[in-house]
Design a protein around this motif. Structure first.
Motif: not given
Length: 209
Positions: A58-62, A77-83
Motif C-alpha cells: 500500500p502507498n508504494a510509489a516510484l 509515500m506519506d498519505p498527506g503527500q498522496i492527498d
C-alpha cells in the motif's frame, strides 16, 4: 502538474502525477499504488527504458523521469503527500459499489432478524453518498429458493424487492435512484434440486453503485 487515477483489473487503483522538473521541460511521472476499498492491494509492474519495478504494498510509489530513461526504487509515500498530489482527482472518482444481501423467512416477504439489523448499515452508505453529493444508483434484486412453481416464485421475488424498496422509501431515500429486478428461482446463490428449501436463496441483493 497533471494527475490521474486509473482503475486496473477490477478494483486496483493506481495514481499518476505528471510534473516537469524545475528549469527544464523534462517530465517526471509519480506512480502510487493504493489499497483497495476491501483492503486488498494487488501489484503492478512498471516497465520503461530504464528498467522494471514492481509495486505491491500500500502507498508504494516510484518516479519515472525523462522519457522513461530512469526509474526510482519503490518507496512508501506519506498519505498527506498522496492527498496533496492526488486529492482532487481522488474525490472525483465514483465510490466503489457496495452490496448488501437481505434474507427472508420461507415463502414470505418477512426479513430474518439478522437481515433487519443490516438496514441501518445500508442507509448509512446511501446517506453518506447523499451528503457528499455523489451520483449513485441502487439496484434491488429479488430471489426465491426452488420451492413452489415458477409463476409463484416470480411474484414472490418481486414482492421481496418491493418490500426492501418500501423500507428505503420510508427512510426518505429517493425513488428515482432505485431500480427493481426479480429473478424468481432462476439465479440461485446455492444450486439445489427442485422443491428444496435453501435459506441462502431466499434473498434480496441491494447494490449501491
Amino acid at each position: 502538474m497533471n494527475t490521474a487515477c486509473r482503475k486496473i483489473r477490477g478494483s486496483l487503483f493506481v495514481l499518476l502525477a505528471l510534473t516537469f522538473l524545475s528549469g527544464c521541460a523534462t517530465p517526471r511521472e509519480t506512480i502510487v499504488l493504493l489499497q483497495d476499498a476491501d483492503g486488498g492491494v494487488g501489484s503492478i509492474t512498471v516497465a520503461a527504458k530504464g528498467g522494471t519495478r514492481i509495486l505491491n504494498i500500500p502507498n508504494a510509489a516510484l518516479e519515472v523521469t525523462g522519457s522513461g530513461e530512469r526509474l526510482s526504487d519503490p518507496k512508501g509515500m506519506d498519505p498527506g503527500q498522496i492527498d496533496l498530489l492526488f486529492g482532487s482527482s481522488m474525490k472525483a472518482l465514483p465510490s466503489e459499489p457496495m452490496t448488501f444481501v437481505f434474507y427472508f423467512l420461507h415463502d414470505t416477504t418477512e426479513l430474518t432478524a439478522r437481515s433487519k439489523s443490516q438496514i441501518p448499515g445500508l442507509l448509512s452508505v446511501i446517506r453518506d453518498r447523499d451528503a457528499k453529493r455523489m451520483f449513485y444508483e441502487i439496484s434491488i434484486i429479488g430471489h426465491t429458493d426452488a420451492t413452489g412453481d415458477d409463476e409463484t416464485n416470480m411474484r414472490l421475488s418481486y414482492a421481496r424487492a418491493e418490500m426492501v424498496r418500501d423500507v428505503l422509501l420510508s427512510h426518505g431515500i429517493r425513488s428515482e435512484s432505485m431500480e427493481l429486478r426479480y429473478h424468481g428461482a432462476w439465479d440461485p446463490a446455492v444450486q439445489t434440486g427442485k422443491n428444496i428449501r435453501e435459506p441462502l436463496n431466499r434473498r434480496v441483493e441491494v447494490v449501491v453503485k
